[in-house]
Write an enzyme that holds these catalytic residues in place. Structure first.
Site, PDB file in Angstrom:
ATOM      1  N   SER A  29       0.848  -1.185   0.000  1.00 38.75           N
ATOM      2  CA  SER A  29       0.000   0.000   0.000  1.00 38.75           C
ATOM      3  C   SER A  29       0.885   1.236   0.000  1.00 38.75           C
ATOM      4  O   SER A  29       2.063   1.169   0.336  1.00 38.75           O
ATOM      5  CB  SER A  29      -0.949   0.034   1.185  1.00 38.75           C
ATOM      6  OG  SER A  29      -0.530  -0.713   2.254  1.00 38.75           O
ATOM      7  N   CYS A  30       0.300   2.332  -0.421  1.00 40.48           N
ATOM      8  CA  CYS A  30       1.052   3.586  -0.517  1.00 40.48           C
ATOM      9  C   CYS A  30       1.565   3.983   0.856  1.00 40.48           C
ATOM     10  O   CYS A  30       0.878   3.741   1.849  1.00 40.48           O
ATOM     11  CB  CYS A  30       0.173   4.687  -1.086  1.00 40.48           C
ATOM     12  SG  CYS A  30       0.129   4.606  -2.884  1.00 40.48           S
ATOM     13  N   PRO A  31       2.743   4.515   0.904  1.00 40.28           N
ATOM     14  CA  PRO A  31       3.572   5.067  -0.164  1.00 40.28           C
ATOM     15  C   PRO A  31       4.626   4.108  -0.730  1.00 40.28           C
ATOM     16  O   PRO A  31       5.426   4.511  -1.567  1.00 40.28           O
ATOM     17  CB  PRO A  31       4.263   6.238   0.509  1.00 40.28           C
ATOM     18  CG  PRO A  31       4.512   5.743   1.900  1.00 40.28           C
ATOM     19  CD  PRO A  31       3.292   4.891   2.221  1.00 40.28           C
ATOM     20  N   ASP A  73      -2.169   8.626  -7.533  1.00 42.19           N
ATOM     21  CA  ASP A  73      -0.835   8.993  -7.069  1.00 42.19           C
ATOM     22  C   ASP A  73       0.183   8.895  -8.199  1.00 42.19           C
ATOM     23  O   ASP A  73       1.066   9.731  -8.318  1.00 42.19           O
ATOM     24  CB  ASP A  73      -0.388   8.098  -5.908  1.00 42.19           C
ATOM     25  CG  ASP A  73      -1.222   8.299  -4.657  1.00 42.19           C
ATOM     26  OD1 ASP A  73      -1.833   9.380  -4.503  1.00 42.19           O
ATOM     27  OD2 ASP A  73      -1.252   7.373  -3.835  1.00 42.19           O
TER      28      ASP A  73
END
Length: 77
Positions: free
Chosen positions: A11-13, A44
């Protein structure tokens, strides 16, 4: 050349950081193919591609949970 990066398990980042590291090793006109797991990450990467001198070549859903983004590295101006 084309390079592939599967970041569906992150998952981000983290996907952004891994993509940044991969792009640093690429040459002008090389492509980075990313496989993502969430639509939020796609947004993103749209911003990311502009900030890191890339052209967002393609974006598409491959399946319900897998999204593909292809970025082409361009020369810094």
């Amino acid at each position: 050349m084309q390079y592939q990066l599967d970041v569906t398990s992150f998952s981000c980042p983290i996907p952004l950081l891994l993509a940044k590291q991969a792009l640093a090793k690429l040459h002008e006109n090389d492509q980075l193919i990313l496989w993502l797991n969430a639509a939020s990450a796609v947004e993103d990467f749209t911003v990311f591609s502009r900030q890191h001198h890339c052209i967002l070549t393609s974006q598409k859903w491959l399946s319900k949970n897998r999204f593909e983004v292809i970025m082409t590295k361009r020369r810094r101006q």
